[in-house]
Design a protein around this motif. Structure first.
Motif, PDB file in Angstrom:
ATOM      1  N   LYS A  91       0.849  -1.202   0.000  1.00 10.20           N
ATOM      2  CA  LYS A  91       0.000   0.000   0.000  1.00 10.20           C
ATOM      3  C   LYS A  91       0.883   1.249   0.000  1.00 10.20           C
ATOM      4  O   LYS A  91       2.044   1.187   0.424  1.00 10.20           O
ATOM      5  CB  LYS A  91      -0.892  -0.007   1.240  1.00 10.20           C
ATOM      6  N   PRO A  92       0.335   2.384  -0.431  1.00  9.70           N
ATOM      7  CA  PRO A  92       1.123   3.625  -0.437  1.00  9.70           C
ATOM      8  C   PRO A  92       1.694   3.918   0.947  1.00  9.70           C
ATOM      9  O   PRO A  92       1.030   3.660   1.964  1.00  9.70           O
ATOM     10  CB  PRO A  92       0.107   4.701  -0.838  1.00  9.70           C
ATOM     11  N   GLY A  93       2.921   4.409   0.969  1.00 11.45           N
ATOM     12  CA  GLY A  93       3.558   4.763   2.224  1.00 11.45           C
ATOM     13  C   GLY A  93       4.311   3.626   2.892  1.00 11.45           C
ATOM     14  O   GLY A  93       4.995   3.840   3.888  1.00 11.45           O
ATOM     15  N   GLU A  94       4.216   2.431   2.320  1.00 11.91           N
ATOM     16  CA  GLU A  94       4.824   1.269   2.971  1.00 11.91           C
ATOM     17  C   GLU A  94       6.186   0.914   2.381  1.00 11.91           C
ATOM     18  O   GLU A  94       6.449   1.136   1.206  1.00 11.91           O
ATOM     19  CB  GLU A  94       3.909   0.042   2.821  1.00 11.91           C
ATOM     20  N   THR A 143       6.354   6.129  -8.005  1.00  7.68           N
ATOM     21  CA  THR A 143       5.405   5.833  -6.928  1.00  7.68           C
ATOM     22  C   THR A 143       5.697   4.464  -6.318  1.00  7.68           C
ATOM     23  O   THR A 143       5.402   4.231  -5.161  1.00  7.68           O
ATOM     24  CB  THR A 143       3.948   5.865  -7.428  1.00  7.68           C
ATOM     25  N   ARG A 165      11.086   8.717   0.667  1.00  2.51           N
ATOM     26  CA  ARG A 165       9.851   8.031   1.062  1.00  2.51           C
ATOM     27  C   ARG A 165       8.799   9.037   1.520  1.00  2.51           C
ATOM     28  O   ARG A 165       9.101  10.064   2.122  1.00  2.51           O
ATOM     29  CB  ARG A 165      10.102   6.961   2.123  1.00  2.51           C
ATOM     30  N   SER A 166       7.550   8.730   1.153  1.00  5.86           N
ATOM     31  CA  SER A 166       6.449   9.628   1.523  1.00  5.86           C
ATOM     32  C   SER A 166       5.182   8.791   1.672  1.00  5.86           C
ATOM     33  O   SER A 166       5.210   7.573   1.482  1.00  5.86           O
ATOM     34  CB  SER A 166       6.257  10.688   0.429  1.00  5.86           C
ATOM     35  N   GLU A 167       4.111   9.447   1.982  1.00  5.26           N
ATOM     36  CA  GLU A 167       2.844   8.722   2.158  1.00  5.26           C
ATOM     37  C   GLU A 167       2.285   8.233   0.837  1.00  5.26           C
ATOM     38  O   GLU A 167       1.389   7.398   0.804  1.00  5.26           O
ATOM     39  CB  GLU A 167       1.811   9.639   2.821  1.00  5.26           C
ATOM     40  N   ASP A 168       2.810   8.806  -0.275  1.00  5.05           N
ATOM     41  CA  ASP A 168       2.232   8.472  -1.582  1.00  5.05           C
ATOM     42  C   ASP A 168       3.005   7.400  -2.335  1.00  5.05           C
ATOM     43  O   ASP A 168       2.531   6.877  -3.330  1.00  5.05           O
ATOM     44  CB  ASP A 168       2.173   9.725  -2.464  1.00  5.05           C
ATOM     45  N   ALA A 193       5.769   3.880  -2.438  1.00  2.14           N
ATOM     46  CA  ALA A 193       6.080   2.642  -1.720  1.00  2.14           C
ATOM     47  C   ALA A 193       7.372   2.046  -2.254  1.00  2.14           C
ATOM     48  O   ALA A 193       7.768   2.321  -3.383  1.00  2.14           O
ATOM     49  CB  ALA A 193       4.931   1.644  -1.894  1.00  2.14           C
ATOM     50  N   ASP A 199       8.357  -1.635   6.950  1.00  7.34           N
ATOM     51  CA  ASP A 199       7.106  -1.866   7.687  1.00  7.34           C
ATOM     52  C   ASP A 199       6.817  -3.361   7.750  1.00  7.34           C
ATOM     53  O   ASP A 199       6.252  -3.845   8.710  1.00  7.34           O
ATOM     54  CB  ASP A 199       5.964  -1.145   6.993  1.00  7.34           C
TER      55      ASP A 199
END
Lengths: 442, 252
Positions: B25-28, B165, B192-195, B197, B214
């Protein structure tokens, strides 16, 4: 078929008959031996080892007619002149010097630098030019060379006196124009560079519209001790042009000869370059690219005669062949018995862009001395799959990736050109040729 | 973002991946670990679209697109990036013009305006600081004459410029000394960011000291046999893979 046209052998016979009232480039004495060979009229066939991969049928069956040599307007050739902006330009239309399109000959020559049409030489100059021809010539059985020597009315004599550096490069622009029948051009060019002198010459061969032409130039160059000559040949002729050139070079002690050949056009090109060393410490750098598409046939032959010790030669030729085109590289390095401490490198790499393209490569070393360093090698390959994928994985399409890699393959030769605008011009022409290719099989 | 279901892949008829499942998932940040020959690199290659791999069953969806049906360049333009285990040298192709071309292809695909030479140069110079790369490497052909560490840094530089992304790092730590490792990991952490992976494929736990995942997955014989948090990586460091492999094999 146009009237009054003849196949090459018949055309030669006609010229031999009509011989007396023409203004030839060379003296009757020098021409005599050539005329004898022309009269016998024996052209090589594929049974000759040197011509095994290159059929001459199409060239020999051309119907040759007289060129009317209408002078094209200046605009139509300006783009070719732009190839070498900082140069003196001399323009030849179907072999004939065009005064109106060229720089003033008087403005080209400078102290210690003679630039003259072969047809305008004094008898002393003619003697000197013929001496250079004798010095440079390595073989005597080349009928195409004799076709120029025996029957040429055109050509140029360049002579640089001792200790003279000619700063401005000379650009020789050879233009084939459209004629009712195939025109034949057979100039003799003679270049003599004196002791410790320098000269740069860029020869370009182009066609206007769909000119049909047979171009058979013979060039003879002699470099005296410690001198340097850089020679560039750019072939951009139309695909109804056949081009058979012979260049013979003699390099004196500690002199350096550089040659770059970019064969990008024509239907058939055979470029033969023979370099002989006349004293110790002589060296030469030969570079070239042949880029074929359609059914083009591009044949490069080099012959290096290491006749003296401590001489270096460095050859690197690359072929790029698409569609049904065919390339030939045939390079012979001869190291004679007393030519100790020779350093000779010869490399030929080929990139086949389609299944139907073909190359025959024959790098050869004949070594009779025992204390020499010689290396040669040839490769034939396709675009590197790993490199293609790497570029694709960064977002570049497979076709663009193929173009990038092919341009890069060529750039490893062109980066050595050393005259920036010439390098840019050659690279731009290679790029535009590559962009025209359908890289269907990449 | 990435959803792999029952992926089965073979090379020349030999099964390599045998039913692999993975959800990212995004951010992981996901780490995939495993012994040699477990299929780690095959996974990276299949996801990036390399030829020579036959997908026999299963699906891989990326941003709800059928990833396995897309040409490699389209995957890249959609925001996927593979940092190669062995970045290859490309003689004659300039590092900077290559990367500019790549970025502009991606921007075109997204409907963004292409960057001109000046804007591109200021972008690349900024990102070079991130990976502490010497500027003269920009003038050289792609990876040619680069040391092992420089090649890996060049991969991270490309990643920073292309701003993907989903980035897959295929054994980026192999052959790196500790300083280079720190720089490469630092680059990833800044990006790395919330958007976005990351999928980090590695043989050793070492890299995960710097890039904290994670999730950690253990790949063995073409399947993920255990998933956990970063503690799993530490356990692997201590105990090796054998105890897991024995467990995986014992039921059969």
């Amino acid at each position: 078929m146009a009237e009054n046209t003849k196949q090459l052998a018949n055309w030669i016979q006609d010229q031999l008959q009509a011989d007396h009232d023409q203004n030839f480039a060379l003296s009757a004495q020098t021409r005599a031996a050539s005329l004898k060979i022309l009269d016998a009229g024996v052209f090589p066939t594929r049974k000759d080892e040197e011509w095994r991969y290159t059929p001459l049928n199409t060239l020999l069956d051309q119907n040759i007619g007289a060129a009317k040599s209408d002078v094209p307007n200046a605009d139509s050739i300006q783009t070719f002149k732009n190839a070498v902006p900082e140069a003196h330009h001399l323009v030849f239309i179907n072999g004939k010097f065009s005064e109106s399109l060229s720089d003033d000959l008087d403005s080209v020559k400078e102290s210690g630098y003679t630039v003259k049409l072969m047809s305008q030489l004094t008898s002393d100059e003619q003697l000197q030019a013929e001496g250079t021809i004798r010095d440079a010539k390595l073989s005597d059985d080349n009928i195409f060379q004799h076709l120029a020597l025996g029957l040429s009315q055109f050509g140029l004599f360049l002579d640089v006196a001792n200790h003279t550096e000619v700063k401005t490069p000379l650009h020789l622009l050879n233009v084939a124009t459209h004629e009712a029948s195939t025109s034949l051009t057979n100039p003799v060019n003679v270049i003599h560079v004196g002791v410790n002198s320098r000269l740069k010459v860029i020869e370009q061969f182009v066609s206007l519209s769909d000119a049909q032409a047979v171009t058979i130039p013979a060039s003879f160059m002699a470099l005296e001790e410690g001198s340097g000559l850089e020679h560039f040949k750019i072939g951009l002729e139309s695909d109804s042009t056949d081009h058979v050139s012979n260049t013979s070079v003699q390099v004196g002690a500690n002199a350096h000869f550089t040659s770059h050949q970019y064969l990008l056009g024509s239907r058939l090109t055979r470029s033969n370059m023979e370099v002989g060393f006349a004293g110790p410490g002589a060296s030469t750098t030969l570079r070239g690219i042949y880029l074929g598409d359609g059914t083009q046939h591009l044949d490069v032959r080099t012959y290096l005669d290491h006749a003296h010790p401590h001489c270096n030669s460095d050859q690197h030729f690359r072929g790029i062949l698409n569609d049904h085109s065919r390339g030939v590289f045939n390079g012979l390095v001869l190291v004679r018995e007393h030519a100790q401490k020779t350093d000779a490198k010869q490399s030929n790499k080929n990139l086949l862009l389609s299944r139907d393209a073909r190359v025959d490569t024959k790098p050869q070393l004949e070594i009779f001395a025992d204390d020499v360093k010689c290396a040669h090698g040839a490769t034939v390959g396709e675009l590197d799959e790993d490199a293609l994928f790497y570029l694709q994985s960064r977002g570049i399409s497979k076709e663009d990736a193929g173009l990038m890699l092919t341009r890069a393959f060529a750039a490893e030769i062109t980066e050595d050109i050393g005259i920036e605008p010439v390098q840019e011009y050659v690279e731009a022409n290679i790029s535009s040729r590559l962009n025209e290719l359908s890289l269907a099989n990449v | 973002m990435l959803s792999i279901k029952d992926l089965q892949v073979s090379v020349e008829g030999k099964p390599i991946l045998k039913g692999l499942n993975l959800e990212v998932k995004p951010g992981e940040i996901h780490a995939i670990m495993g012994p040699n020959g477990s299929g780690k690199s095959t996974l990276a290659h299949v996801l990036s679209g390399r030829e020579g791999y036959s997908v026999d069953a299963g699906t891989a969806a990326y941003k709800n697109l059928d990833l396995l049906d897309m040409a490699p360049e389209i995957r890249a333009r959609e925001g996927m990036f593979l940092a190669f285990q062995y970045p290859i040298e490309i003689p004659g192709v300039n590092n900077t013009s290559f990367l500019k071309k790549a970025l502009n292809e991606i921007r075109k695909h997204r409907g963004d305006e292409e960057l001109d030479a000046i804007d591109f140069l200021s972008l690349i110079k900024k990102q070079m600081k991130l990976v502490e790369m010497k500027e003269d490497l920009l003038k050289r052909p792609v990876n040619q004459g680069f040391s092992g560490g420089e090649k890996k840094r060049n991969e991270i530089l490309q990643m920073a410029v292309l701003n993907p992304t989903l980035a897959i790092l295929d054994e980026t730590d192999s052959g790196l000394d500790i300083d280079a490792l720190r720089i490469v990991a630092g680059g990833v952490n800044k990006l790395r960011s919330e958007d976005n992976a990351f999928v980090v494929i590695t043989h050793y736990q070492r890299l995960l000291d710097y890039i904290v995942p994670d999730f950690v997955h253990v790949l063995s014989d073409g399947k993920i046999i255990k998933s956990g948090t970063k503690d799993l990586a530490l356990e692997l460091e201590e105990r090796g893979y054998d105890w897991l492999l024995e467990k995986a094999e014992s039921p059969s």
